[in-house]
Design a protein around this motif. Structure first.
Motif, PDB file in Angstrom:
ATOM      1  N   ASP A   1       0.848  -1.194   0.000  1.00 32.89           N
ATOM      2  CA  ASP A   1       0.000   0.000   0.000  1.00 32.89           C
ATOM      3  C   ASP A   1       0.889   1.251   0.000  1.00 32.89           C
ATOM      4  N   GLU A   2       0.772   2.048  -1.070  1.00 34.69           N
ATOM      5  CA  GLU A   2       1.634   3.230  -1.184  1.00 34.69           C
ATOM      6  C   GLU A   2       1.358   4.248  -0.084  1.00 34.69           C
ATOM      7  N   ASP A   3       0.088   4.377   0.341  1.00 32.12           N
ATOM      8  CA  ASP A   3      -0.226   5.315   1.405  1.00 32.12           C
ATOM      9  C   ASP A   3       0.502   4.938   2.701  1.00 32.12           C
ATOM     10  N   ASP A   4       0.541   3.628   3.006  1.00 27.65           N
ATOM     11  CA  ASP A   4       1.255   3.184   4.207  1.00 27.65           C
ATOM     12  C   ASP A   4       2.760   3.406   4.067  1.00 27.65           C
ATOM     13  N   TYR A   5       3.273   3.276   2.856  1.00 27.92           N
ATOM     14  CA  TYR A   5       4.680   3.587   2.617  1.00 27.92           C
ATOM     15  C   TYR A   5       4.968   5.054   2.919  1.00 27.92           C
TER      16      TYR A   5
ATOM     17  N   GLY B   1      -2.023   1.564  13.292  1.00 24.24           N
ATOM     18  CA  GLY B   1      -2.739   2.697  13.853  1.00 24.24           C
ATOM     19  C   GLY B   1      -2.166   3.204  15.160  1.00 24.24           C
ATOM     20  N   ASP B   2      -1.329   2.399  15.815  1.00 22.78           N
ATOM     21  CA  ASP B   2      -0.771   2.787  17.113  1.00 22.78           C
ATOM     22  C   ASP B   2       0.670   3.285  17.014  1.00 22.78           C
ATOM     23  N   ILE B   3       1.197   3.399  15.794  1.00 22.11           N
ATOM     24  CA  ILE B   3       2.615   3.739  15.632  1.00 22.11           C
ATOM     25  C   ILE B   3       2.808   5.246  15.541  1.00 22.11           C
ATOM     26  N   ASP B   4       3.767   5.746  16.304  1.00 24.75           N
ATOM     27  CA  ASP B   4       4.276   7.099  16.084  1.00 24.75           C
ATOM     28  C   ASP B   4       5.773   6.987  15.831  1.00 24.75           C
ATOM     29  N   SER B   5       6.414   8.087  15.555  1.00 27.50           N
ATOM     30  CA  SER B   5       7.838   8.036  15.191  1.00 27.50           C
ATOM     31  C   SER B   5       8.694   7.466  16.322  1.00 27.50           C
ATOM     32  N   HIS B   6       8.360   7.834  17.564  1.00 25.82           N
ATOM     33  CA  HIS B   6       9.126   7.343  18.714  1.00 25.82           C
ATOM     34  C   HIS B   6       8.971   5.830  18.855  1.00 25.82           C
ATOM     35  N   THR B   7       7.729   5.340  18.750  1.00 26.47           N
ATOM     36  CA  THR B   7       7.470   3.900  18.883  1.00 26.47           C
ATOM     37  C   THR B   7       8.180   3.109  17.789  1.00 26.47           C
ATOM     38  N   LEU B   8       8.144   3.648  16.570  1.00 21.99           N
ATOM     39  CA  LEU B   8       8.753   2.949  15.435  1.00 21.99           C
ATOM     40  C   LEU B   8      10.268   2.841  15.597  1.00 21.99           C
ATOM     41  N   ILE B   9      10.913   3.955  15.939  1.00 20.11           N
ATOM     42  CA  ILE B   9      12.366   3.921  16.097  1.00 20.11           C
ATOM     43  C   ILE B   9      12.767   3.042  17.266  1.00 20.11           C
ATOM     44  N   ARG B  10      12.001   3.103  18.348  1.00 21.20           N
ATOM     45  CA  ARG B  10      12.313   2.257  19.504  1.00 21.20           C
ATOM     46  C   ARG B  10      12.237   0.786  19.128  1.00 21.20           C
TER      47      ARG B  10
ATOM     48  N   ILE C   1      10.336  -6.836  11.624  1.00 27.14           N
ATOM     49  CA  ILE C   1       9.234  -6.291  12.407  1.00 27.14           C
ATOM     50  C   ILE C   1       7.977  -6.444  11.566  1.00 27.14           C
ATOM     51  N   LEU C   2       6.980  -7.111  12.096  1.00 25.33           N
ATOM     52  CA  LEU C   2       5.736  -7.346  11.358  1.00 25.33           C
ATOM     53  C   LEU C   2       4.765  -6.187  11.615  1.00 25.33           C
ATOM     54  N   LEU C   3       4.160  -5.671  10.542  1.00 25.70           N
ATOM     55  CA  LEU C   3       3.181  -4.592  10.617  1.00 25.70           C
ATOM     56  C   LEU C   3       1.804  -5.131  10.254  1.00 25.70           C
ATOM     57  N   THR C   4       0.789  -4.758  11.003  1.00 22.23           N
ATOM     58  CA  THR C   4      -0.564  -5.217  10.718  1.00 22.23           C
ATOM     59  C   THR C   4      -1.569  -4.114  11.011  1.00 22.23           C
ATOM     60  N   GLY C   5      -2.760  -4.282  10.464  1.00 27.12           N
ATOM     61  CA  GLY C   5      -3.787  -3.260  10.628  1.00 27.12           C
ATOM     62  C   GLY C   5      -4.506  -3.331  11.949  1.00 27.12           C
ATOM     63  N   GLN C   6      -4.457  -4.473  12.616  1.00 25.08           N
ATOM     64  CA  GLN C   6      -5.140  -4.594  13.906  1.00 25.08           C
ATOM     65  C   GLN C   6      -4.384  -5.545  14.818  1.00 25.08           C
ATOM     66  N   GLY C   7      -4.506  -5.307  16.121  1.00 21.28           N
ATOM     67  CA  GLY C   7      -3.801  -6.137  17.093  1.00 21.28           C
ATOM     68  C   GLY C   7      -4.417  -7.512  17.220  1.00 21.28           C
ATOM     69  N   ASP C   8      -3.562  -8.504  17.421  1.00 21.56           N
ATOM     70  CA  ASP C   8      -4.016  -9.883  17.567  1.00 21.56           C
ATOM     71  C   ASP C   8      -2.938 -10.636  18.342  1.00 21.56           C
ATOM     72  N   ALA C   9      -3.274 -11.028  19.582  1.00 20.96           N
ATOM     73  CA  ALA C   9      -2.281 -11.680  20.443  1.00 20.96           C
ATOM     74  C   ALA C   9      -1.777 -12.986  19.832  1.00 20.96           C
TER      75      ALA C   9
ATOM     76  N   ASP D   1       7.254   9.282   6.395  1.00 25.87           N
ATOM     77  CA  ASP D   1       7.121  10.511   7.178  1.00 25.87           C
ATOM     78  C   ASP D   1       7.466  10.278   8.648  1.00 25.87           C
ATOM     79  N   LEU D   2       7.046   9.124   9.185  1.00 23.69           N
ATOM     80  CA  LEU D   2       7.361   8.822  10.584  1.00 23.69           C
ATOM     81  C   LEU D   2       8.871   8.735  10.789  1.00 23.69           C
ATOM     82  N   LEU D   3       9.549   8.123   9.849  1.00 23.88           N
ATOM     83  CA  LEU D   3      10.999   7.987   9.971  1.00 23.88           C
ATOM     84  C   LEU D   3      11.687   9.345   9.824  1.00 23.88           C
ATOM     85  N   SER D   4      11.143  10.201   8.975  1.00 20.39           N
ATOM     86  CA  SER D   4      11.748  11.530   8.794  1.00 20.39           C
ATOM     87  C   SER D   4      11.571  12.399  10.022  1.00 20.39           C
ATOM     88  N   GLU D   5      10.546  12.075  10.839  1.00 22.88           N
ATOM     89  CA  GLU D   5      10.303  12.831  12.055  1.00 22.88           C
ATOM     90  C   GLU D   5      11.180  12.367  13.219  1.00 22.88           C
ATOM     91  N   ALA D   6      11.864  11.247  13.016  1.00 21.42           N
ATOM     92  CA  ALA D   6      12.625  10.647  14.117  1.00 21.42           C
ATOM     93  C   ALA D   6      13.983  11.310  14.276  1.00 21.42           C
TER      94      ALA D   6
END
Length: 284
Positions: A16-20, A112-121, A86-94, A25-30
């Motif tokens: 998905d290009e939008d997710d790319y 939906g729960d990712i911000d730049s800090h969470t991603l870099i961490r 690191i696996l990315l998904t649209g919804q949480g699933d234990a 953008d999240l990485l550029s903010e880090a």
């Protein structure tokens, strides 16, 4: 983190290009972290990139059109790729989280729960964990090499079950068993008795923490073995390393000397012992 830190080379496998664009953008903010993002949009191109590109971490979407990110991780691991995932998904699933980790993913993130800090961490964690695992694997491989090629007999024992986990070549030669015959068997299969009180240590010098045990080889012949035990950890498992020294010949020699001494002391005839190597045969 300083500006001198190296660039993080990141591969994103996402259809998905939008997710790319969001990830970029999240990485550029880090700031001040410097990143270099490579984007692939399919299973096949992503797998090829894993083989050909030099990257530090791969972010893989769960859904890659008709394909699964989990299948990509599994195939990459089977093909010897050690890149942290690191696996990315649209919804949480234990359950999915556990499955991803089982297949070799270092982490699992809900988009939906990712911000730049969470991603870099998460990226830093995945890289650090991969480096630690690589170091551990290297240390264990080095230890295994020393274990297998050591001329001294050794075996690894499970401390809870007492089962033999591994024996080196020297131990196989000592007991006359193959590794396949011993591994999985209880340690007691090699011992004549759990009670070694009747095994005399007179005339022997044992190592610190060493104990003398009565064993038997495959042919049923007696073996008197000094056993030194040490607790170690291999592949996250607690084990006991048994270092074995065959004292059978030394004990047999000591017994002959004691028998000769008793014969001499109980003899009714006068006996003298001379040094036959000296020309004048001096009395010993």
């Amino acid at each position: 983190m300083s500006n001198s830190d190296p660039t993080l080379r990141i591969l994103l496998i996402e259809d998905d290009e939008d997710d790319y664009l969001i990830t970029r953008d999240l990485l550029s903010e880090a700031s001040p972290v410097t990143t270099e993002l490579n984007w692939q949009d399919s299973f096949s191109t992503g797998l090829e990139a894993l083989h050909t590109l030099k990257i530090d971490v791969a972010l893989i979407d769960l859904r890659l059109g008709p394909d699964s990110g989990l299948d990509l991780i599994k195939q990459a691991r089977e093909e010897g790729i050690t890149t942290p995932f690191i696996l990315l998904t649209g919804q949480g699933d234990a359950e999915l989280d556990a499955r991803a980790v089982e297949l070799g993913a270092a982490d699992y993130l809900t988009k939906g729960d990712i911000d730049s800090h969470t991603l870099i961490r998460s990226i830093r964690y995945a890289i650090d964990r991969a480096m630690a695992n690589e170091h551990l694997a290297s240390s264990e491989a080095h230890y295994r090499l020393l274990f297998e090629n050591n001329p001294a007999p050794m075996c690894l024992i499970d401390p809870e079950s007492g089962a033999i986990q591994s024996v080196n070549q020297a131990a196989q030669l000592l007991y006359g068993y193959s590794a396949e015959e011993l591994e999985g068997s209880h340690w007691s299969v090699l011992r004549e008795s759990e009670n070694d009180a009747d095994v005399s240590t007179e005339g022997l010098i044992l190592r610190q923490d060493g104990k003398l045990e009565h064993h038997r080889n495959r042919n049923g012949e007696d073996l008197f073995v000094e056993v030194v035990s040490e607790e170690i950890v291999i592949n996250h498992h607690n084990l006991i390393l048994q270092m074995l020294t065959d004292m059978t010949a030394q004990i047999a020699g000591n017994r002959k000397l004691r028998l000769m001494q008793r014969c001499i002391e109980s003899s009714s005839n006068g006996i003298v012992i001379c040094d036959a190597h000296a020309p004048d045969l001096p009395l010993v």
